[in-house]
Design an enzyme around this catalytic site. Sequence first.
Site, PDB file in Angstrom:
ATOM      1  N   GLU A 235      59.298   8.119  -7.230  1.00 27.51           N
ATOM      2  CA  GLU A 235      58.207   7.318  -7.787  1.00 27.51           C
ATOM      3  C   GLU A 235      56.863   8.018  -7.608  1.00 27.51           C
ATOM      4  O   GLU A 235      56.612   8.643  -6.583  1.00 27.51           O
ATOM      5  CB  GLU A 235      58.173   5.959  -7.079  1.00 27.51           C
ATOM      6  CG  GLU A 235      59.438   5.165  -7.326  1.00 27.51           C
ATOM      7  CD  GLU A 235      59.461   3.828  -6.607  1.00 27.51           C
ATOM      8  OE1 GLU A 235      58.449   3.461  -5.981  1.00 27.51           O
ATOM      9  OE2 GLU A 235      60.508   3.159  -6.687  1.00 27.51           O
TER      10      GLU A 235
ATOM     11  N   CYS B 225      49.392   8.670  -6.078  1.00 20.46           N
ATOM     12  CA  CYS B 225      50.224   8.446  -4.898  1.00 20.46           C
ATOM     13  C   CYS B 225      51.577   9.085  -5.189  1.00 20.46           C
ATOM     14  O   CYS B 225      52.243   8.701  -6.157  1.00 20.46           O
ATOM     15  CB  CYS B 225      50.363   6.943  -4.661  1.00 20.46           C
ATOM     16  SG  CYS B 225      51.522   6.521  -3.360  1.00 20.46           S
TER      17      CYS B 225
ATOM     18  N   CYS C 287      64.427   8.312   2.205  1.00 20.16           N
ATOM     19  CA  CYS C 287      63.747   8.573   3.480  1.00 20.16           C
ATOM     20  C   CYS C 287      64.721   8.347   4.617  1.00 20.16           C
ATOM     21  O   CYS C 287      65.533   7.426   4.577  1.00 20.16           O
ATOM     22  CB  CYS C 287      62.530   7.662   3.651  1.00 20.16           C
ATOM     23  SG  CYS C 287      61.586   8.010   5.162  1.00 20.16           S
TER      24      CYS C 287
ATOM     25  N   CYS D  27      62.644   2.420   8.117  1.00 20.62           N
ATOM     26  CA  CYS D  27      61.809   1.231   8.387  1.00 20.62           C
ATOM     27  C   CYS D  27      62.436   0.051   7.643  1.00 20.62           C
ATOM     28  O   CYS D  27      62.743   0.142   6.453  1.00 20.62           O
ATOM     29  CB  CYS D  27      60.370   1.457   7.939  1.00 20.62           C
ATOM     30  SG  CYS D  27      59.639   2.913   8.713  1.00 20.62           S
TER      31      CYS D  27
ATOM     32  N   CYS E 225      61.057  -1.497   4.239  1.00 18.31           N
ATOM     33  CA  CYS E 225      60.666  -0.567   3.176  1.00 18.31           C
ATOM     34  C   CYS E 225      61.852  -0.279   2.249  1.00 18.31           C
ATOM     35  O   CYS E 225      62.941   0.078   2.721  1.00 18.31           O
ATOM     36  CB  CYS E 225      60.159   0.723   3.815  1.00 18.31           C
ATOM     37  SG  CYS E 225      59.944   2.083   2.654  1.00 18.31           S
TER      38      CYS E 225
ATOM     39  N   GLY F  32      59.361   8.642   0.986  1.00 19.40           N
ATOM     40  CA  GLY F  32      59.616   9.724   1.934  1.00 19.40           C
ATOM     41  C   GLY F  32      58.586   9.853   3.034  1.00 19.40           C
ATOM     42  O   GLY F  32      57.516   9.257   3.004  1.00 19.40           O
ATOM     43  N   GLU F  33      58.950  10.632   4.043  1.00 17.92           N
ATOM     44  CA  GLU F  33      58.087  10.877   5.191  1.00 17.92           C
ATOM     45  C   GLU F  33      57.553  12.317   5.096  1.00 17.92           C
ATOM     46  O   GLU F  33      58.296  13.273   5.318  1.00 17.92           O
ATOM     47  CB  GLU F  33      58.898  10.662   6.484  1.00 17.92           C
ATOM     48  CG  GLU F  33      58.232  11.141   7.753  1.00 17.92           C
ATOM     49  CD  GLU F  33      56.767  10.687   7.920  1.00 17.92           C
ATOM     50  OE1 GLU F  33      56.466   9.504   7.713  1.00 17.92           O
ATOM     51  OE2 GLU F  33      55.932  11.553   8.254  1.00 17.92           O
TER      52      GLU F  33
ATOM     53  N   SER G 100      50.136  10.170   4.829  1.00 15.79           N
ATOM     54  CA  SER G 100      50.546   8.978   5.563  1.00 15.79           C
ATOM     55  C   SER G 100      51.863   9.262   6.281  1.00 15.79           C
ATOM     56  O   SER G 100      52.829   9.718   5.669  1.00 15.79           O
ATOM     57  CB  SER G 100      50.717   7.810   4.582  1.00 15.79           C
ATOM     58  OG  SER G 100      51.161   6.646   5.263  1.00 15.79           O
TER      59      SER G 100
ATOM     60  N   SER H 270      51.304   4.925  10.253  1.00 10.81           N
ATOM     61  CA  SER H 270      51.882   3.595  10.059  1.00 10.81           C
ATOM     62  C   SER H 270      52.337   3.046  11.405  1.00 10.81           C
ATOM     63  O   SER H 270      53.253   3.592  12.013  1.00 10.81           O
ATOM     64  CB  SER H 270      53.065   3.685   9.087  1.00 10.81           C
ATOM     65  OG  SER H 270      52.604   4.174   7.843  1.00 10.81           O
TER      66      SER H 270
ATOM     67  N   HIS I 232      52.419  -0.849  12.593  1.00  5.51           N
ATOM     68  CA  HIS I 232      53.156  -2.107  12.383  1.00  5.51           C
ATOM     69  C   HIS I 232      53.530  -2.855  13.651  1.00  5.51           C
ATOM     70  O   HIS I 232      53.990  -3.993  13.598  1.00  5.51           O
ATOM     71  CB  HIS I 232      54.420  -1.895  11.537  1.00  5.51           C
ATOM     72  CG  HIS I 232      54.220  -1.024  10.343  1.00  5.51           C
ATOM     73  ND1 HIS I 232      53.245  -1.278   9.406  1.00  5.51           N
ATOM     74  CD2 HIS I 232      54.844   0.109   9.930  1.00  5.51           C
ATOM     75  CE1 HIS I 232      53.298  -0.338   8.467  1.00  5.51           C
ATOM     76  NE2 HIS I 232      54.246   0.514   8.761  1.00  5.51           N
TER      77      HIS I 232
ATOM     78  N   ASN J 251      55.083  -6.488   0.971  1.00  9.61           N
ATOM     79  CA  ASN J 251      55.619  -6.623  -0.369  1.00  9.61           C
ATOM     80  C   ASN J 251      57.111  -6.904  -0.170  1.00  9.61           C
ATOM     81  O   ASN J 251      57.843  -6.002   0.250  1.00  9.61           O
ATOM     82  CB  ASN J 251      55.446  -5.269  -1.054  1.00  9.61           C
ATOM     83  CG  ASN J 251      55.085  -5.383  -2.488  1.00  9.61           C
ATOM     84  OD1 ASN J 251      55.129  -6.442  -3.073  1.00  9.61           O
ATOM     85  ND2 ASN J 251      54.740  -4.257  -3.070  1.00  9.61           N
TER      86      ASN J 251
ATOM     87  N   CYS K 216      56.644   0.805  -2.248  1.00  3.73           N
ATOM     88  CA  CYS K 216      57.299   2.095  -2.108  1.00  3.73           C
ATOM     89  C   CYS K 216      58.822   1.971  -2.267  1.00  3.73           C
ATOM     90  O   CYS K 216      59.473   1.258  -1.526  1.00  3.73           O
ATOM     91  CB  CYS K 216      56.914   2.586  -0.717  1.00  3.73           C
ATOM     92  SG  CYS K 216      57.862   3.877   0.003  1.00  3.73           S
TER      93      CYS K 216
END
Length: 365
Positions: free
Chosen positions: A108, A121, A128, A132, A135, A179-180, A211, A234, A236, A310, A353
Amino acid sequence: MLTPSPGGNAHKESLYDLTFSALESALVEDGLNAIHTRALWKALYRGGGVSRERLERFSPPLRRWIEARIGDDAGLFSDTPEVIADNASSDGLTRKFLLRLEDGQTIETVAMGYTGRMTACVSTQAGCAMGCVFCATGQMGFSRHLRPGEIVAQVLHARDVVSQQGGHSLRNLVLMGMGEPLHNYDAVLTALEIIGDTRGINIGPAKITISTVGVVPGILRLAEEKRGYGLAVSLHGATDAERSTLVPAGKRWPLDELIAACRTYCTRTGRRIFFEWTLIAGTNDTPAQAQRLGELLAGIDAHVNLIPLNPTGGFAGGATSAAAATEFQRVLRAAGIPSTVRQRRGIDVVAGCGQLRTERERSAA
Ligand code: SAH
Ligand code: SF4
């Protein structure tokens, strides 16, 4: 250098994998004068790309060099992804693309607009590995790393779409797609060098934010190399126990190590760090948690981005209420930490994402 290999191999190189100096070396290695690099670079980044149809504009030696490498696979050579979905948000400010890579993987890319200035973005991996729980990308697991050229091509795609919309130019880049980024460090940093080249795309470190879920060795390496990119971490959760239930990577890189790495990053680069906090109703949105976050970040030049969740198919949580988000912010402010509540733009285009790919795969099944 650029060895074309048989079809179906995801590890082939394209011209977009090469920095200016690597491209120059490739040409020189093949007996060309280094002077040709500029013309080829300009065609790649400012002239609509390189294809069999557009070879006449190059000098004969360069034309022969390019022709020899196009082989039977012009698509790979140019790294231009196939657009399989293009969704505009109802406010017209966000466009989200699902792009198919040469081996069939889909990723994406998002172009987010503000008047005259746009932000892209992009994804850095297909899937990934970090898992998480909230996600959509984490829920699909890891497929593979992207090559530098596959990252660069997303930026070119976003830039060209944005310029077709008229009056806009692509100014900023965030690595917040699938992805990371710091799990694919070398490819990402090569891509960013290509993207920052002033003779080409020209989006420099000051306009780029990486990020990360908190890959400590990657943060330290960025600090060590003094790259000057913006960093978003990130979080959280503000205790290891709470964080690790949402972010399994928190077990590998606990908060004390992560925060120490962030301090090093600030000291070495002089840059403020953004901390991302996805607000999940009843899970990590209480005033007590805001208080702990404030304590954790004490003394760091920090800005917290609060992102209401989301919702995704693989996670039962819901988004925080506006009132809880405001209260969370108030507690942070009292602790001296500035924050912004960021509505993920274009939720109506499945802009979370990994959600567009997930939705496509579900409807295909
Ligand atoms: N892997 C990197 C970058 C990609 S994710 C990272 O984790 O930072 C970009 C941001 O989107 C992260 O802060 C992530 O936690 C957040 N995010 C992912 N899925 C989300 C969702 N469903 N709702 C809200 N934020 C989400
Ligand atoms: Fe990977 Fe980032 Fe999603 Fe976590 S939030 S699974 S690190 S893409």
